[in-house]
Design a protein around this motif. Sequence first.
Motif, PDB file in Angstrom:
ATOM      1  N   GLN A 177      34.472  64.741  61.263  1.00 28.50           N
ATOM      2  CA  GLN A 177      33.917  64.369  59.919  1.00 28.50           C
ATOM      3  C   GLN A 177      32.775  63.412  60.007  1.00 28.50           C
ATOM      4  O   GLN A 177      32.877  62.483  60.745  1.00 28.50           O
ATOM      5  CB  GLN A 177      35.069  63.885  59.062  1.00 28.50           C
ATOM      6  CG  GLN A 177      36.281  64.856  58.623  1.00 28.50           C
ATOM      7  CD  GLN A 177      35.850  65.933  57.873  1.00 28.50           C
ATOM      8  OE1 GLN A 177      35.023  65.890  56.941  1.00 28.50           O
ATOM      9  NE2 GLN A 177      36.170  66.890  58.105  1.00 28.50           N
ATOM     10  N   ALA A 178      31.851  63.947  59.088  1.00 32.01           N
ATOM     11  CA  ALA A 178      30.667  63.124  59.213  1.00 32.01           C
ATOM     12  C   ALA A 178      30.939  61.666  58.525  1.00 32.01           C
ATOM     13  O   ALA A 178      31.853  61.645  57.479  1.00 32.01           O
ATOM     14  CB  ALA A 178      29.450  63.802  58.619  1.00 32.01           C
ATOM     15  N   GLN A 179      30.337  60.670  58.891  1.00 32.56           N
ATOM     16  CA  GLN A 179      30.640  59.373  58.316  1.00 32.56           C
ATOM     17  C   GLN A 179      29.474  59.089  57.366  1.00 32.56           C
ATOM     18  O   GLN A 179      28.478  58.926  57.779  1.00 32.56           O
ATOM     19  CB  GLN A 179      31.030  58.287  59.264  1.00 32.56           C
ATOM     20  CG  GLN A 179      32.207  58.415  60.126  1.00 32.56           C
ATOM     21  CD  GLN A 179      33.328  58.724  59.046  1.00 32.56           C
ATOM     22  OE1 GLN A 179      33.595  57.839  58.278  1.00 32.56           O
ATOM     23  NE2 GLN A 179      34.242  59.441  59.469  1.00 32.56           N
ATOM     24  N   GLY A 180      29.544  58.670  56.050  1.00 27.82           N
ATOM     25  CA  GLY A 180      28.731  58.298  55.196  1.00 27.82           C
ATOM     26  C   GLY A 180      28.304  56.781  55.328  1.00 27.82           C
ATOM     27  O   GLY A 180      29.391  56.170  55.689  1.00 27.82           O
ATOM     28  N   ALA A 181      27.285  56.320  54.820  1.00 25.08           N
ATOM     29  CA  ALA A 181      27.001  54.929  54.824  1.00 25.08           C
ATOM     30  C   ALA A 181      27.487  54.207  53.321  1.00 25.08           C
ATOM     31  O   ALA A 181      27.149  54.804  52.441  1.00 25.08           O
ATOM     32  CB  ALA A 181      25.539  54.474  55.211  1.00 25.08           C
ATOM     33  N   PRO A 182      27.502  52.924  53.300  1.00 28.03           N
ATOM     34  CA  PRO A 182      27.633  52.255  51.999  1.00 28.03           C
ATOM     35  C   PRO A 182      26.326  52.432  51.241  1.00 28.03           C
ATOM     36  O   PRO A 182      25.247  52.364  52.048  1.00 28.03           O
ATOM     37  CB  PRO A 182      28.204  50.793  52.195  1.00 28.03           C
ATOM     38  CG  PRO A 182      27.895  50.499  53.822  1.00 28.03           C
ATOM     39  CD  PRO A 182      27.815  52.016  54.650  1.00 28.03           C
ATOM     40  N   GLU A 191      18.801  63.492  56.506  1.00 29.01           N
ATOM     41  CA  GLU A 191      19.495  64.036  57.939  1.00 29.01           C
ATOM     42  C   GLU A 191      20.822  63.651  57.788  1.00 29.01           C
ATOM     43  O   GLU A 191      21.663  64.722  58.465  1.00 29.01           O
ATOM     44  CB  GLU A 191      18.630  63.873  58.981  1.00 29.01           C
ATOM     45  CG  GLU A 191      18.889  64.073  60.163  1.00 29.01           C
ATOM     46  CD  GLU A 191      17.985  63.982  61.542  1.00 29.01           C
ATOM     47  OE1 GLU A 191      18.487  63.869  62.485  1.00 29.01           O
ATOM     48  OE2 GLU A 191      17.053  63.272  61.339  1.00 29.01           O
ATOM     49  N   SER A 192      21.275  62.582  57.702  1.00 26.40           N
ATOM     50  CA  SER A 192      22.651  62.118  58.141  1.00 26.40           C
ATOM     51  C   SER A 192      23.748  62.858  57.090  1.00 26.40           C
ATOM     52  O   SER A 192      25.085  62.766  57.382  1.00 26.40           O
ATOM     53  CB  SER A 192      22.750  60.555  58.044  1.00 26.40           C
ATOM     54  OG  SER A 192      22.381  59.811  56.802  1.00 26.40           O
ATOM     55  N   LEU A 193      23.070  63.357  55.976  1.00 24.78           N
ATOM     56  CA  LEU A 193      24.210  63.982  55.025  1.00 24.78           C
ATOM     57  C   LEU A 193      24.159  65.475  55.302  1.00 24.78           C
ATOM     58  O   LEU A 193      24.674  66.245  54.522  1.00 24.78           O
ATOM     59  CB  LEU A 193      23.580  63.599  53.625  1.00 24.78           C
ATOM     60  CG  LEU A 193      23.555  62.309  53.239  1.00 24.78           C
ATOM     61  CD1 LEU A 193      23.187  62.281  51.712  1.00 24.78           C
ATOM     62  CD2 LEU A 193      25.066  61.729  53.314  1.00 24.78           C
ATOM     63  N   ALA A 225      17.984  65.249  47.336  1.00 23.50           N
ATOM     64  CA  ALA A 225      19.220  64.593  46.974  1.00 23.50           C
ATOM     65  C   ALA A 225      19.189  63.170  47.586  1.00 23.50           C
ATOM     66  O   ALA A 225      18.720  63.035  48.750  1.00 23.50           O
ATOM     67  CB  ALA A 225      20.426  65.476  47.673  1.00 23.50           C
ATOM     68  N   LEU A 226      19.782  62.321  47.130  1.00 25.22           N
ATOM     69  CA  LEU A 226      19.930  60.887  47.778  1.00 25.22           C
ATOM     70  C   LEU A 226      21.260  60.426  47.958  1.00 25.22           C
ATOM     71  O   LEU A 226      21.339  59.594  48.571  1.00 25.22           O
ATOM     72  CB  LEU A 226      19.044  60.123  46.815  1.00 25.22           C
ATOM     73  CG  LEU A 226      17.587  60.155  46.352  1.00 25.22           C
ATOM     74  CD1 LEU A 226      17.249  59.246  45.275  1.00 25.22           C
ATOM     75  CD2 LEU A 226      16.822  60.137  47.530  1.00 25.22           C
ATOM     76  N   ALA A 227      22.194  61.183  47.613  1.00 24.78           N
ATOM     77  CA  ALA A 227      23.595  60.876  47.869  1.00 24.78           C
ATOM     78  C   ALA A 227      24.238  62.146  47.552  1.00 24.78           C
ATOM     79  O   ALA A 227      24.001  62.876  46.853  1.00 24.78           O
ATOM     80  CB  ALA A 227      23.888  59.676  46.980  1.00 24.78           C
ATOM     81  N   ILE A 228      25.632  62.108  47.858  1.00 22.25           N
ATOM     82  CA  ILE A 228      26.683  63.066  47.763  1.00 22.25           C
ATOM     83  C   ILE A 228      27.417  62.525  46.692  1.00 22.25           C
ATOM     84  O   ILE A 228      27.729  61.329  46.756  1.00 22.25           O
ATOM     85  CB  ILE A 228      27.616  63.652  48.907  1.00 22.25           C
ATOM     86  CG1 ILE A 228      26.597  64.122  50.297  1.00 22.25           C
ATOM     87  CG2 ILE A 228      28.513  64.645  48.535  1.00 22.25           C
ATOM     88  CD1 ILE A 228      26.138  65.324  49.949  1.00 22.25           C
ATOM     89  N   ALA A 229      27.709  63.160  45.586  1.00 25.18           N
ATOM     90  CA  ALA A 229      28.594  62.614  44.916  1.00 25.18           C
ATOM     91  C   ALA A 229      29.920  62.581  44.892  1.00 25.18           C
ATOM     92  O   ALA A 229      30.339  63.475  45.626  1.00 25.18           O
ATOM     93  CB  ALA A 229      28.532  63.332  43.108  1.00 25.18           C
ATOM     94  N   PRO A 255      30.086  57.220  45.991  1.00 16.70           N
ATOM     95  CA  PRO A 255      29.163  58.156  46.576  1.00 16.70           C
ATOM     96  C   PRO A 255      29.015  57.915  47.995  1.00 16.70           C
ATOM     97  O   PRO A 255      29.058  57.056  48.394  1.00 16.70           O
ATOM     98  CB  PRO A 255      27.886  57.931  45.642  1.00 16.70           C
ATOM     99  CG  PRO A 255      28.170  57.080  44.832  1.00 16.70           C
ATOM    100  CD  PRO A 255      29.388  56.286  44.919  1.00 16.70           C
ATOM    101  N   ILE A 256      28.544  59.085  48.813  1.00 19.75           N
ATOM    102  CA  ILE A 256      28.480  59.023  49.892  1.00 19.75           C
ATOM    103  C   ILE A 256      26.709  58.810  50.154  1.00 19.75           C
ATOM    104  O   ILE A 256      25.997  59.992  49.883  1.00 19.75           O
ATOM    105  CB  ILE A 256      28.757  60.402  50.774  1.00 19.75           C
ATOM    106  CG1 ILE A 256      30.320  60.590  50.713  1.00 19.75           C
ATOM    107  CG2 ILE A 256      28.492  60.399  52.343  1.00 19.75           C
ATOM    108  CD1 ILE A 256      30.688  61.582  50.913  1.00 19.75           C
ATOM    109  N   CYS A 257      26.450  57.814  51.025  1.00 22.74           N
ATOM    110  CA  CYS A 257      24.932  57.774  50.989  1.00 22.74           C
ATOM    111  C   CYS A 257      24.401  57.921  52.573  1.00 22.74           C
ATOM    112  O   CYS A 257      25.224  57.949  53.349  1.00 22.74           O
ATOM    113  CB  CYS A 257      24.458  56.200  50.527  1.00 22.74           C
ATOM    114  SG  CYS A 257      24.512  56.031  48.804  1.00 22.74           S
ATOM    115  N   PRO A 258      23.081  58.271  52.665  1.00 21.70           N
ATOM    116  CA  PRO A 258      22.765  58.384  54.055  1.00 21.70           C
ATOM    117  C   PRO A 258      22.591  57.079  54.848  1.00 21.70           C
ATOM    118  O   PRO A 258      22.742  55.952  54.155  1.00 21.70           O
ATOM    119  CB  PRO A 258      21.060  58.962  53.949  1.00 21.70           C
ATOM    120  CG  PRO A 258      20.619  58.347  52.288  1.00 21.70           C
ATOM    121  CD  PRO A 258      21.975  58.318  51.610  1.00 21.70           C
ATOM    122  N   SER A 259      22.702  57.226  56.088  1.00 25.15           N
ATOM    123  CA  SER A 259      22.674  56.037  57.040  1.00 25.15           C
ATOM    124  C   SER A 259      21.195  55.313  56.778  1.00 25.15           C
ATOM    125  O   SER A 259      20.418  55.726  56.123  1.00 25.15           O
ATOM    126  CB  SER A 259      22.729  56.447  58.456  1.00 25.15           C
ATOM    127  OG  SER A 259      21.535  57.225  59.038  1.00 25.15           O
TER     128      SER A 259
END
Length: 126
Positions: free
Chosen positions: A21-26, A61-63, A88-92, A96-100
Amino acid sequence: MFLGLLVLGAGLGSQSVGRVQAQGAPCQYDVNVLPVFGGVVSRVTPDGFMFTDGTDVVLPESLLPYPRLDQPLKVLGLKALKGKKVWALAIAGNPPICPSLHDVHMGAYPGSPAYDIIIHGVNPGL
């Protein structure tokens, strides 16, 4: 030595093996004020994906590991003034899941008109 490998193998065998699983950043910014765009993913592209309604979604890229074909997905972002395109700036989600942090571009980025002027000396009509 053999006993150590046997114990190590038994420990690995007891762990569940699944898809990475990909890990989102805070989030570094309050993305909850952005509009939500959602739909079913119909196609994965090199820079994001497309919804079944034809909306082209560009992801950091990280999303890129998050969209899955034929699965619903919601993103927070900005809609283009013309056409069916969303940056897109984040996954809802909650949260929310934000890029690194490495995906947060400051200034001109590859592919932008400002980048072409600065790096390549090309004037795209600005």
